[in-house]
Design an enzyme around this catalytic site. Structure first.
Site, PDB file in Angstrom:
ATOM      1  CB  ALA A  32      -0.958   0.003   1.183  1.00 51.59           C
ATOM      2  N   GLY A  36       5.795   8.293   1.330  1.00 53.58           N
ATOM      3  CA  GLY A  36       6.776   7.996   2.388  1.00 53.58           C
ATOM      4  C   GLY A  36       7.648   6.805   1.997  1.00 53.58           C
ATOM      5  CG  HIS A  37       5.963   2.887   1.637  1.00 51.89           C
ATOM      6  ND1 HIS A  37       4.600   3.077   1.640  1.00 51.89           N
ATOM      7  CD2 HIS A  37       6.251   2.140   2.732  1.00 51.89           C
ATOM      8  CE1 HIS A  37       4.075   2.447   2.680  1.00 51.89           C
ATOM      9  NE2 HIS A  37       5.047   1.884   3.365  1.00 51.89           N
ATOM     10  NE  ARG A 191      -2.911  -0.026  10.749  1.00 52.05           N
ATOM     11  CZ  ARG A 191      -1.771  -0.651  11.072  1.00 52.05           C
ATOM     12  NH1 ARG A 191      -0.665   0.029  11.258  1.00 52.05           N
ATOM     13  NH2 ARG A 191      -1.740  -1.965  11.213  1.00 52.05           N
TER      14      ARG A 191
END
Ligand code: PAF
Length: 285
Positions: A32, A36-37, A191
């Site tokens: 997901a 940020g990733h 989330r």
């Protein structure tokens, strides 16, 4: 980009990437993917010859009443994002590959795992430490990158790697990358997609409240009073409850009740609707 979900193929592929002394960076994720990733992936690419990303929604780090089933899974879309970033290899094991029949080993890090999220989510950091230990052994990276948003997770992983002499080549091979935030200040998280538009706006109150509390503490205000004001402010912005709002030593996570200028971290977990959000910020840095 190769996508691999069998351990034997992973080992061969990693050996091929390392051929000629090339370095490999690992970015462990649960998928997901968000900005940020991708920031972690870009930082990894700056620091190593090849980037390997793992995507594995790790059942062992979810409690019985947590969101394991609801956790967003979208491997194809994630793979396309990683391909566009020039990632060399996506390691996407199945649960059976990671935890085959008869699997019986648990990695548990005491101390840093037991406070804050560890107290609120029993067993969570055992699950994280176990899977990250396995990922390090599977990929044998030169470096590994994690988001500072999960500050306590980073502290647990560093402690584990030191304690178990994990074969990362140097002491600072576990790299924390600064939290990426929405323009509102909300820390990016997979989330966040559980939030309604209204909750997303209210959730920005968390980081705003934290910044005010930090300014107060750095200005000499009493720590307990500043944390109480922070909790009241966060609840006033629309959060339903607060799991914890703690000031802790940045490395050991011991509680800081009187701030004397040392490097500390304000760590907060709060719930809005059915969603639990965490955030942390540095104090005195
Ligand atoms: O931060 C995460 O996404 C997970 O906790 C991690 C480090 C990939 C372990 O499952």
């Amino acid at each position: 980009m190769q996508t691999i979900n069998q351990l034997v193929s992973l080992r061969e592929a990693v050996d091929a990437l390392k051929n000629g002394g090339k370095s490999v960076a690992l970015v462990p994720t649960m998928g997901a993917l968000h900005e940020g990733h991708l920031t972690l992936v870009r930082e990894a690419a700056r620091r190593a010859d090849h980037v390997i990303v793992s995507i594995f929604v790790n059942p062992r780090q979810f409690g019985p009443n947590e969101d394991l089933d609801a956790y967003p899974r979208r491997l194809a879309a994630d793979a396309a994002l990683l391909e566009a970033e020039g990632v060399a290899l996506l390691w996407a094991p199945t649960v059976d590959q990671m935890y085959p029949q008869g699997y019986a080993t648990n990695v548990s890090v005491s101390g840093v795992s037991e406070v804050a999220c560890g107290a609120a989510r029993p067993g969570h950091f055992d699950g994280v430490a176990t899977v990250v230990c396995k990922l390090f052994n599977q990929v044998r990276p030169d470096i590994a990158l994690f988001g500072e948003k999960d500050w306590q997770q980073l502290a647990v992983i560093r402690r584990m790697a030191r304690d178990l002499d994990l074969t990362l080549p140097h002491a600072d091979a576990i790299i924390g990358v600064e939290t990426v935030r929405e323009p509102s200040g909300l820390a990016m998280s997979s989330r966040n997609q559980y939030l309604t538009a209204a909750q997303r706006e209210q959730a920005a109150g968390l980081s705003a409240g934290m910044r005010r509390a930090i300014a107060a503490i750095e200005g000499g205000a009493d720590v307990a009073e500043s944390l109480a004001t922070l909790k009241a402010n966060v609840l006033a912005t629309g959060f339903d409850s607060i799991d914890y709002a703690d000031l802790r030593d940045a490395a050991t996570l011991e509680e800081v009740t009187v701030w004397n200028g040392r490097k500390a971290r304000l760590l907060v977990a709060a719930r809005i609707g059915g969603t639990r959000l965490i955030d942390n910020m540095g104090v005195g840095q």
